[in-house]
Write a protein that holds these residues in place. Structure first.
Motif, short mmCIF file in Angstrom:
data_model
loop_
_atom_site.label_atom_id
_atom_site.label_comp_id
_atom_site.label_asym_id
_atom_site.label_seq_id
_atom_site.Cartn_x
_atom_site.Cartn_y
_atom_site.Cartn_z
N LEU A 46 0.99 -1.27 -0.15
CA LEU A 46 -0.10 0.04 0.15
C LEU A 46 0.95 1.27 0.01
CD1 LEU A 46 -2.98 -1.10 2.22
CD2 LEU A 46 -2.73 -1.14 -0.16
N SER A 88 2.22 1.64 -3.43
CA SER A 88 1.17 2.10 -4.39
C SER A 88 1.05 3.63 -4.23
CB SER A 88 -0.04 1.36 -4.14
OG SER A 88 -1.15 1.97 -4.85
N LYS A 89 1.15 4.15 -3.13
CA LYS A 89 0.92 5.73 -3.03
C LYS A 89 2.12 6.37 -3.50
CE LYS A 89 -2.29 5.53 1.07
NZ LYS A 89 -2.51 5.83 2.22
N ASP A 115 -7.37 5.78 0.67
CA ASP A 115 -6.82 6.22 -0.71
C ASP A 115 -7.33 7.51 -1.23
OD1 ASP A 115 -5.07 4.13 -0.77
OD2 ASP A 115 -6.24 2.78 -2.28
N ASN A 171 -8.00 -0.95 -4.70
CA ASN A 171 -7.79 -2.07 -3.75
C ASN A 171 -8.99 -3.13 -3.70
OD1 ASN A 171 -5.75 -1.79 -1.62
ND2 ASN A 171 -6.55 0.35 -1.41
N SER A 187 -3.89 -2.96 -6.02
CA SER A 187 -3.85 -4.05 -4.86
C SER A 187 -4.60 -5.13 -4.79
CB SER A 187 -4.03 -3.08 -3.38
OG SER A 187 -2.84 -1.95 -3.51
#
Length: 199
Positions: free
Chosen positions: A10, A13-14, A37, A99, A138
């Motif tokens: 996570l 990903s950000k 998110d 997600n 994700s």
């Protein structure tokens, strides 16, 4: 900046999204969930940007609205399936996040993302995505139906033409049982319609 280079899924990903999305852009949280998110994207795009946060559960949108607090005016909360994203988003996007799986802490864990709608959403978002933009997905496959969605999604992204997009799979191999992994898709040239390559 953190000294850690190999982040969990996570945070990584950000990190990818933060390196490509610019202030003032339009972005999509295709699975609003509990709003983590969505909040991240709202902060990223700033006052002039717009976030479209989509979920099929009203409870998810309520949780997201509560998390956003004063940033609600930057976000359009949409109660619908993400496969219908093109009904709401009418301009190019700087990035998108997914997600997959179920809504954490939900009373009904049988409500999950599904292969067909997820792939349709990714397909449409790729057409809207700016050149150089990234979609992060994700993937959680430890629940019932998760393996089917995982396999269908992997088949889909492997079929994308390498001249159009770069696709990576990122995962930490020494984590707990059934850890999530990340699929990141970077658009490397402009196109409106996704091209697939036969095996």
């Amino acid at each position: 900046m953190s000294d850690i280079l190999l982040h969990r899924v996570l945070p990584f990903s950000k990190r990818l999204i933060s390196e490509t999305v610019l202030p003032g852009e339009t972005v999509v949280d295709a699975t609003a969930g509990n709003g983590n998110d969505t909040l991240f994207l709202a902060e990223l795009v700033g006052e002039e940007g717009r976030v479209f946060a989509i979920d099929i559960q009203q409870a998810a949108l309520e949780a997201t609205a509560n998390r956003l607090d004063k940033l609600n005016d930057r976000v359009s909360l949409i109660l619908d399936s993400h496969e219908n994203v093109d009904t709401y988003v009418k301009k190019p996007i700087g990035g998108a996040m997914f997600n997959l799986g179920y809504l954490p802490y939900s009373e009904d864990l049988s409500i999950i993302t599904k292969p067909d709608s997820t792939i349709e959403a990714v397909n449409k978002l790729l057409g809207m995505l700016k050149k150089g933009g990234i979609i992060t997905i994700s993937v959680y496959d430890g629940h019932e139906g998760g393996k089917e969605e995982r396999d269908a999604l992997l088949d889909y992204v492997k079929s994308l033409h390498q001249a159009d997009v770069h696709v990576v799979r990122y995962e930490l191999l020494n984590q707990r049982k059934n850890p999530p992994f990340l699929i990141a898709i970077e658009k490397v040239r402009d196109f409106d319609e996704v091209v697939h390559v036969e095996e």
